[in-house]
Design an enzyme around this catalytic site. Structure first.
Site: not given
Length: 717
Positions: A245, A457
């Site tokens: 990542d 979110e």
């Protein structure tokens, strides 16, 4: 002709030959996501970082499909493969155009870091809307089919390369992900967190896997020999490449403290099997090799894996030999893509409540429709995150206005800010409430459009995220939304609540008082049209919830607790507000003649479930047949597990036959040592159009049929 140019050889042979011609420094720079050109070998610069979670992202105009969680709500494997095909077509078309003009920038390659097959174990997690929900089986099926659609069916070449992320045991909290250690039992690891990745690797043959930011049981995921070597390569036989990542490897020493320097961190990642670095820390591999912390052979093997992927994409072959090179830029944002996007959005909407059949609305009986709420005209609430740029966005307000035309007056009020206590900075608190009352007074029916958007979110550090971590602090409608909703209700007018969010919200008051409720997720660029067409009865809703809607935040275990106890429909003890697998329609389906081919299961065996599904209503529609398995008398076993799904289109008055095969693995469970065991004993098999729990039965008025299956011998599969 050099060996690596010989198209008759295998990609592995060619990659080996090409990498053998590189210097140590050249090899190091090929392990960065922004891989440099090597002009003497005719190797172009290539940027590995591209995104396509629900459409080609961050690279200009492309079709913006509903967010992943909405796609999951369709419960439709065939649709997911079609979505993958449409996304990869645009991906190839854009790549071909970009290559023509020499554009090799970020988000311009053919290696797409999607799908996200993490399990949405806690509704507070900000990135949950990137996933396919809380269930390992559903996530597996949808992930596999999306990847197959993305990577294509050519025997030699990949259409694009997909990537299963984030491996593994990753679902928040976002604000500590760079230092957090997710502690998980072997049983939960194999029963919940790994199945979707395993399916993506072994069934879909996904080309890449991305590691996670956090640690799992003490090992940094992007440097975990357990995950990347023992499980991924040795146990599952993964043959593609692994990427970190983004900037996750520097967390090894800066956040996790498992190493003490950048050189040690890159050595740990490379030696554990992480081939590609999203970031720039792999420049330290030069030093690591010279210091003997990484062998050049290990580095070479990583680069060879990367070049096999590039060759499978056809980047080193004659252009006319690669079938996907003929995909023209005209495929991007085409009429066909827009029509397909609308059709997909229509499949994702979930009808949660429809008291006294308020929906569908009859426009011929209406003079004025009120549309109120902060998400009614909010483009951001259409798209979610990791999104592309649509050439047209249709909000719910715009969709309703377009649908009703001049025949019906539409009155609008924002109602309130999405999360603040006023819309105008200098206004008083609740500064739109008079307008709300006025719109209600004028309207025959009010459509309240509430919820969240990706500013509330999302991922840690997302620009404009109100909660800096990206996670939700609770499950409630933020700001004054409940207050405005109660004002609308008190007007006495019929109310339809449309929720746009990427996760489960808790709204017990609305569930009790509002007669019609629709969960619309983040429905994509065509979302407003899909919502309007559903509200006014152009089609029957067919979505099912891919996550549990809880009643309160308080009933949830601690966010940092990765044990599955008390989480999701498989382990929760409390009654759901709305259960996983639930969703209503405008038409009436009945499931008849349900039968199992056998009532015994053993190793290597299977049982076929057959049924006929009849549409007894006035609408054409689609229904999802769901098969759940319950192991009886096994300590620590899930309460239920979804093990079969079949989406069926049935015209009004018609009957269709359904067949679902349950393999021996549908009955097996992982024990505490992660052995996959078909246990001697009795199993309940539930066949219906929802879960068999009391809440689903109450809400649907239908009880799934139950069959008993026996296993006479315990065996490890």
């Amino acid at each position: 002709m050099k060996a690596y140019q010989d198209e008759s050889r295998s990609f592995k042979e060619r990659a080996k030959a090409l990498v053998a011609e590189m210097t140590l420094e050249e090899k190091v720079f090929q392990t960065l996501h922004w891989a440099a050109a090597i002009e003497r070998l005719d190797i172009k610069a290539y940027n590995w970082w591209n995104e396509a979670l629900h459409g080609v992202a961050r690279a200009g105009v492309a079709t913006v499909f509903p967010q992943a969680i909405g796609l999951a709500a369709a419960f439709d494997e065939d649709m997911m493969e079609e979505v993958g095909e449409h996304v990869s077509t645009e991906g190839r078309a854009k790549f071909n155009m970009q290559q023509k003009y020499g554009d090799t920038d970020i988000y311009k390659g053919l290696t797409f870091w999607a799908p996200n097959v993490n399990i949405f174990r806690d509704p507070r997690w900000g990135r949950g809307h990137e996933t396919y929900g809380e269930d390992p089986y559903l996530t597996s099926r949808l992930g596999v089919r999306f990847i197959e659609g993305m990577q294509g069916k050519d025997e030699k070449y990949l259409k694009v390369a997909a990537c299963a992320k984030h491996f593994a045991v990753h679902s928040g909290p976002e604000d500590v992900r760079h230092s957090f250690n997710a502690e998980v039992s072997k049983q939960d690891l194999y029963e919940t967190y790994l199945p979707a990745f395993k399916a993506c690797v072994q069934e879909a043959k996904v080309e890449a896997v991305m590691g996670a930011y956090n640690r799992t049981n003490g090992e940094a995921c992007c440097g975990s020999k357990t995950l990347l070597q023992a499980i991924l390569r040795d146990e599952w036989g993964f043959d593609g490449h692994v990427t970190s990542d983004c900037w996750a490897i520097k967390d090894f020493h800066e956040g996790h403290g498992v190493t003490s320097s950048a050189v040690e961190s890159v050595a740990l990642a490379m030696n554990s099997g992480c081939d590609l670095n999203c970031g720039n820390i792999y420049v330290h591999l030069l030093e690591a090799v010279k210091e003997g912390l990484v062998s050049e052979e290990t580095l070479t093997r990583a680069v060879e894996r990367l070049y096999v992927s590039k060759m499978r994409l056809g980047l080193f072959d004659a252009p006319e030999h690669v079938p996907y090179n003929s995909i023209d830029y005209s495929a991007v944002d085409s009429k066909e893509q827009k029509e397909f996007n609308l059709a997909v959005a229509e499949k994702t909407l979930c009808l949660l409540k429809n008291e006294n059949r308020l929906l569908p609305l009859d426009k011929n009986k209406l003079k004025t429709v009120g549309v109120i709420g902060p998400n009614a005209n909010n483009r951001k609430a259409l798209i979610g995150n990791y999104e592309g740029t649509a050439s047209e966005y249709v909000t719910v307000l715009e969709g309703i206005k377009e649908y009703l035309g001049e025949a019906v007056t539409v009155r609008y009020s924002e109602g309130c800010h999405l999360f603040k206590d006023r819309v105008s900075g200098l206004g008083r608190e609740n500064d739109r409430i008079a307008e709300v009352r006025a719109v209600c007074d004028e309207s025959d029916v009010v459509i309240a459009v509430m919820g969240l958007d990706s500013g509330l979110e999302g991922e840690e550090g997302d620009q404009g995220n109100e909660f800096a971590s990206g996670d939700k602090p609770n499950l409630e409608l933020p700001g004054l939304q409940n207050t405005v909703l109660k004002t609308i209700y008190n007007s006495g007018k019929p109310v339809v609540l449309v929720l746009l969010s990427g996760s489960a919200l808790a709204f017990p008051w609305a569930e009790e008082h509002i007669p019609a409720i629709v969960q619309a997720w983040y429905p994509g660029a065509q979302g407003g049209r899909a919502v309007a067409r559903m509200l006014f009865g152009e089609y029957a809703p067919e979505g099912k919830l891919p996550v549990t809607f809880y009643r309160t935040t308080e009933e949830l275990p601690a966010f940092t607790d990765y044990s599955m106890k008390g989480r999701t429909y498989r382990y929760m003890e409390n009654e759901a507000l709305y259960p996983f697998g639930y969703g209503l329609s405008y038409t009436e389906f009945s499931l008849n003649h349900v039968a199992l081919s056998d009532n015994k299961i053993g190793k290597g065996g299977s049982i076929t479930v057959t049924a006929s599904i009849e549409n007894n209503g006035a609408y054409d529609g689609a229904e999802t047949v769901q098969v759940y398995v319950k192991a009886k008398g096994i300590e620590g076993a899930p309460k239920l597990q979804l093990k079969g799904v079949k989406k069926v289109k049935v015209a009004a008055g018609e009957t269709c036959q359904v067949e679902i095969v349950l393999k021996d693995s549908a009955f097996a469970l992982y024990d505490k040592e992660a052995n996959f065991v078909l246990n001697e004993g009795t199993y309940d098999v539930f066949v219906g159009t929802s879960q068999p729990d009391e809440r689903s039965v109450l809400l649907t008025g239908k009880k799934p049929q139950c069959f008993e299956v026996v296993c006479n011998h315990t065996e490890v599969l």
